[in-house]
Design a protein around this motif. Structure first.
Motif, PDB file in Angstrom:
ATOM      1  N   GLU A 108      -1.011   3.208  14.537  1.00  0.00           N
ATOM      2  CA  GLU A 108      -1.478   4.319  13.704  1.00  0.00           C
ATOM      3  C   GLU A 108      -2.545   5.115  14.461  1.00  0.00           C
ATOM      4  OE1 GLU A 108      -2.843   4.131   9.593  1.00  0.00           O
ATOM      5  OE2 GLU A 108      -1.516   2.420   9.296  1.00  0.00           O
ATOM      6  N   PRO A 109      -2.778   6.355  14.044  1.00  0.00           N
ATOM      7  CA  PRO A 109      -3.796   7.176  14.720  1.00  0.00           C
ATOM      8  C   PRO A 109      -5.180   6.539  14.798  1.00  0.00           C
ATOM      9  CG  PRO A 109      -2.420   8.569  13.363  1.00  0.00           C
ATOM     10  CD  PRO A 109      -2.010   7.145  13.081  1.00  0.00           C
ATOM     11  N   HIS A 110      -5.604   5.784  13.787  1.00  0.00           N
ATOM     12  CA  HIS A 110      -6.940   5.179  13.875  1.00  0.00           C
ATOM     13  C   HIS A 110      -6.999   4.083  14.938  1.00  0.00           C
ATOM     14  CE1 HIS A 110      -5.291   2.253  10.898  1.00  0.00           C
ATOM     15  NE2 HIS A 110      -6.169   1.416  11.432  1.00  0.00           N
ATOM     16  N   VAL A 111      -5.879   3.428  15.227  1.00  0.00           N
ATOM     17  CA  VAL A 111      -5.840   2.434  16.306  1.00  0.00           C
ATOM     18  C   VAL A 111      -5.993   3.145  17.646  1.00  0.00           C
ATOM     19  CG1 VAL A 111      -4.403   0.684  17.450  1.00  0.00           C
ATOM     20  CG2 VAL A 111      -4.465   0.807  14.940  1.00  0.00           C
ATOM     21  N   PRO A 146      -1.527  10.215   1.127  1.00  0.00           N
ATOM     22  CA  PRO A 146      -2.567  10.170   2.167  1.00  0.00           C
ATOM     23  C   PRO A 146      -1.985  10.529   3.539  1.00  0.00           C
ATOM     24  CG  PRO A 146      -2.517   8.125   0.890  1.00  0.00           C
ATOM     25  CD  PRO A 146      -1.329   8.934   0.473  1.00  0.00           C
ATOM     26  N   ASP A 147      -2.805  11.126   4.385  1.00  0.00           N
ATOM     27  CA  ASP A 147      -2.356  11.533   5.722  1.00  0.00           C
ATOM     28  C   ASP A 147      -1.769  10.373   6.517  1.00  0.00           C
ATOM     29  OD1 ASP A 147      -3.144  14.115   5.204  1.00  0.00           O
ATOM     30  OD2 ASP A 147      -5.029  13.955   6.301  1.00  0.00           O
ATOM     31  N   TRP A 148      -2.402   9.204   6.418  1.00  0.00           N
ATOM     32  CA  TRP A 148      -1.903   8.066   7.188  1.00  0.00           C
ATOM     33  C   TRP A 148      -0.473   7.712   6.784  1.00  0.00           C
ATOM     34  CZ3 TRP A 148      -0.452   3.532   4.797  1.00  0.00           C
ATOM     35  CH2 TRP A 148      -0.923   3.302   3.510  1.00  0.00           C
ATOM     36  N   MET A 149      -0.135   7.941   5.512  1.00  0.00           N
ATOM     37  CA  MET A 149       1.213   7.645   5.041  1.00  0.00           C
ATOM     38  C   MET A 149       2.222   8.667   5.572  1.00  0.00           C
ATOM     39  SD  MET A 149       2.304   6.623   1.269  1.00  0.00           S
ATOM     40  CE  MET A 149       4.022   6.415   0.845  1.00  0.00           C
ATOM     41  N   TYR A 150       1.807   9.927   5.605  1.00  0.00           N
ATOM     42  CA  TYR A 150       2.689  10.949   6.168  1.00  0.00           C
ATOM     43  C   TYR A 150       2.999  10.656   7.633  1.00  0.00           C
ATOM     44  CZ  TYR A 150       2.293  13.936   2.028  1.00  0.00           C
ATOM     45  OH  TYR A 150       2.368  14.448   0.757  1.00  0.00           O
ATOM     46  N   SER A 151       2.049  10.073   8.365  1.00  0.00           N
ATOM     47  CA  SER A 151       2.320   9.758   9.770  1.00  0.00           C
ATOM     48  C   SER A 151       3.446   8.728   9.890  1.00  0.00           C
ATOM     49  CB  SER A 151       1.050   9.307  10.498  1.00  0.00           C
ATOM     50  OG  SER A 151       0.554   8.100   9.984  1.00  0.00           O
ATOM     51  N   SER A 194       0.832  -1.213   0.000  1.00  0.00           N
ATOM     52  CA  SER A 194       0.000   0.000   0.000  1.00  0.00           C
ATOM     53  C   SER A 194       0.859   1.252   0.000  1.00  0.00           C
ATOM     54  CB  SER A 194      -0.926   0.023   1.226  1.00  0.00           C
ATOM     55  OG  SER A 194      -1.906  -0.960   1.133  1.00  0.00           O
ATOM     56  N   LEU A 195       1.901   1.247   0.819  1.00  0.00           N
ATOM     57  CA  LEU A 195       2.815   2.387   0.865  1.00  0.00           C
ATOM     58  C   LEU A 195       3.513   2.571  -0.484  1.00  0.00           C
ATOM     59  CD1 LEU A 195       4.336   1.631   4.375  1.00  0.00           C
ATOM     60  CD2 LEU A 195       2.881   3.591   3.820  1.00  0.00           C
ATOM     61  N   LYS A 196       3.971   1.464  -1.061  1.00  0.00           N
ATOM     62  CA  LYS A 196       4.659   1.529  -2.354  1.00  0.00           C
ATOM     63  C   LYS A 196       3.720   2.015  -3.458  1.00  0.00           C
ATOM     64  CE  LYS A 196       8.254  -1.886  -1.553  1.00  0.00           C
ATOM     65  NZ  LYS A 196       8.786  -3.205  -1.949  1.00  0.00           N
ATOM     66  N   TYR A 197       2.464   1.621  -3.393  1.00  0.00           N
ATOM     67  CA  TYR A 197       1.490   2.077  -4.380  1.00  0.00           C
ATOM     68  C   TYR A 197       1.411   3.605  -4.391  1.00  0.00           C
ATOM     69  CZ  TYR A 197      -2.984   3.373  -6.387  1.00  0.00           C
ATOM     70  OH  TYR A 197      -3.967   3.990  -7.127  1.00  0.00           O
ATOM     71  N   HIS A 198       1.301   4.207  -3.209  1.00  0.00           N
ATOM     72  CA  HIS A 198       1.177   5.660  -3.136  1.00  0.00           C
ATOM     73  C   HIS A 198       2.477   6.359  -3.547  1.00  0.00           C
ATOM     74  CE1 HIS A 198      -2.887   5.775  -1.711  1.00  0.00           C
ATOM     75  NE2 HIS A 198      -2.599   4.836  -0.841  1.00  0.00           N
ATOM     76  N   ILE A 199       3.603   5.743  -3.235  1.00  0.00           N
ATOM     77  CA  ILE A 199       4.887   6.300  -3.680  1.00  0.00           C
ATOM     78  C   ILE A 199       4.955   6.276  -5.201  1.00  0.00           C
ATOM     79  CG2 ILE A 199       7.377   5.838  -3.775  1.00  0.00           C
ATOM     80  CD1 ILE A 199       7.154   5.022  -0.778  1.00  0.00           C
ATOM     81  N   ASN A 238      -6.225   2.889  -1.315  1.00  0.00           N
ATOM     82  CA  ASN A 238      -5.391   1.686  -1.336  1.00  0.00           C
ATOM     83  C   ASN A 238      -4.693   1.600   0.019  1.00  0.00           C
ATOM     84  OD1 ASN A 238      -4.111  -0.577  -2.225  1.00  0.00           O
ATOM     85  ND2 ASN A 238      -2.499   0.523  -3.304  1.00  0.00           N
ATOM     86  N   ARG A 239      -5.424   1.150   0.996  1.00  0.00           N
ATOM     87  CA  ARG A 239      -4.928   1.140   2.367  1.00  0.00           C
ATOM     88  C   ARG A 239      -5.124  -0.227   2.990  1.00  0.00           C
ATOM     89  NH1 ARG A 239      -6.490   5.389   7.110  1.00  0.00           N
ATOM     90  NH2 ARG A 239      -4.933   4.656   8.548  1.00  0.00           N
ATOM     91  N   SER A 240      -4.095  -0.716   3.631  1.00  0.00           N
ATOM     92  CA  SER A 240      -4.151  -2.008   4.303  1.00  0.00           C
ATOM     93  C   SER A 240      -4.174  -1.806   5.810  1.00  0.00           C
ATOM     94  CB  SER A 240      -2.914  -2.834   3.941  1.00  0.00           C
ATOM     95  OG  SER A 240      -2.913  -3.116   2.572  1.00  0.00           O
TER      96      SER A 240
END
Length: 183
Positions: A164-167, A93-98, A68-73, A156-158
């Motif tokens: 992570e913040p949502h946890v 995505p914000d979650w990736m910046y975190s 997922s990270l590689k996809y956004h990169i 595209n998030r796993s």
């Protein structure tokens, strides 16, 4: 063209040694992304150093997170290679910046932050060590949280096996309204 968050990440990676000691404005976003995550798990990059796989039973979800990270990169790289004189800028995505900022809780996080997190998880340990059991519990919570999101908001998030913040949000909401009563 650059964004403020990218400048901060570049400065951080220069300071801690993941990028050469050049002024941040001379470092491309592609170089920043390569310093964050590259193709070899055992190589020198920010993600693998700060977010290691702690248990081989989590190999598939870990690889899915990496994918997922590689996809956004790759999306950022494609955008930059096709960029014209447009003033638009591709943002991850914000979650990736975190993750890129090192703010997701994991093995190298601040001990007090880890302690508070483990207490909320009900899994405090004497050494405040982020271990495989905690990693598995984070994955369970992440799966629960992400199932609630509409599919168009997931992108595209796993699910993650890190803090992570949502946890954290799930745990805080659960403290107010325990599972089964509203979360």
């Amino acid at each position: 063209m650059s964004s403020f968050i990218h400048d901060i990440i570049k400065m951080k990676y220069v300071r801690i040694g993941y990028l050469p000691n050049y002024p941040y404005h001379l470092i491309s976003d592609i170089e920043m992304c390569d310093a964050f995550l590259n193709d070899k798990e055992n190589s020198f990059c920010f993600f693998y150093d700060n977010y290691p796989l702690l248990d081989n039973s989590l190999r598939i979800p870990y690889d899915n997170l990496v994918d997922s990270l590689k996809y956004h990169i790759e999306q950022l790289k494609k955008y930059q290679s096709n960029e014209s004189t447009s003033s638009n800028y591709y943002t991850l995505p914000d979650w990736m910046y975190s993750y890129m900022m090192g703010e997701v809780l994991s093995v190298k996080s601040d001990k007090q932050d880890l302690h508070d997190f483990f207490v909320m998880l009900g899994m405090d340990n004497i050494d405040d060590e982020f271990n495989a059991l905690i990693s598995r519990r984070c994955l369970e919570i992440s799966q629960i949280w992400l199932r609630k999101l509409p599919s168009e908001d997931k992108g595209n998030r796993s699910p993650t096996m890190f803090g992570e913040p949502h946890v954290l949000k799930y745990l805080r909401l659960n403290q107010v309204s325990p599972i089964g009563k509203g979360c």
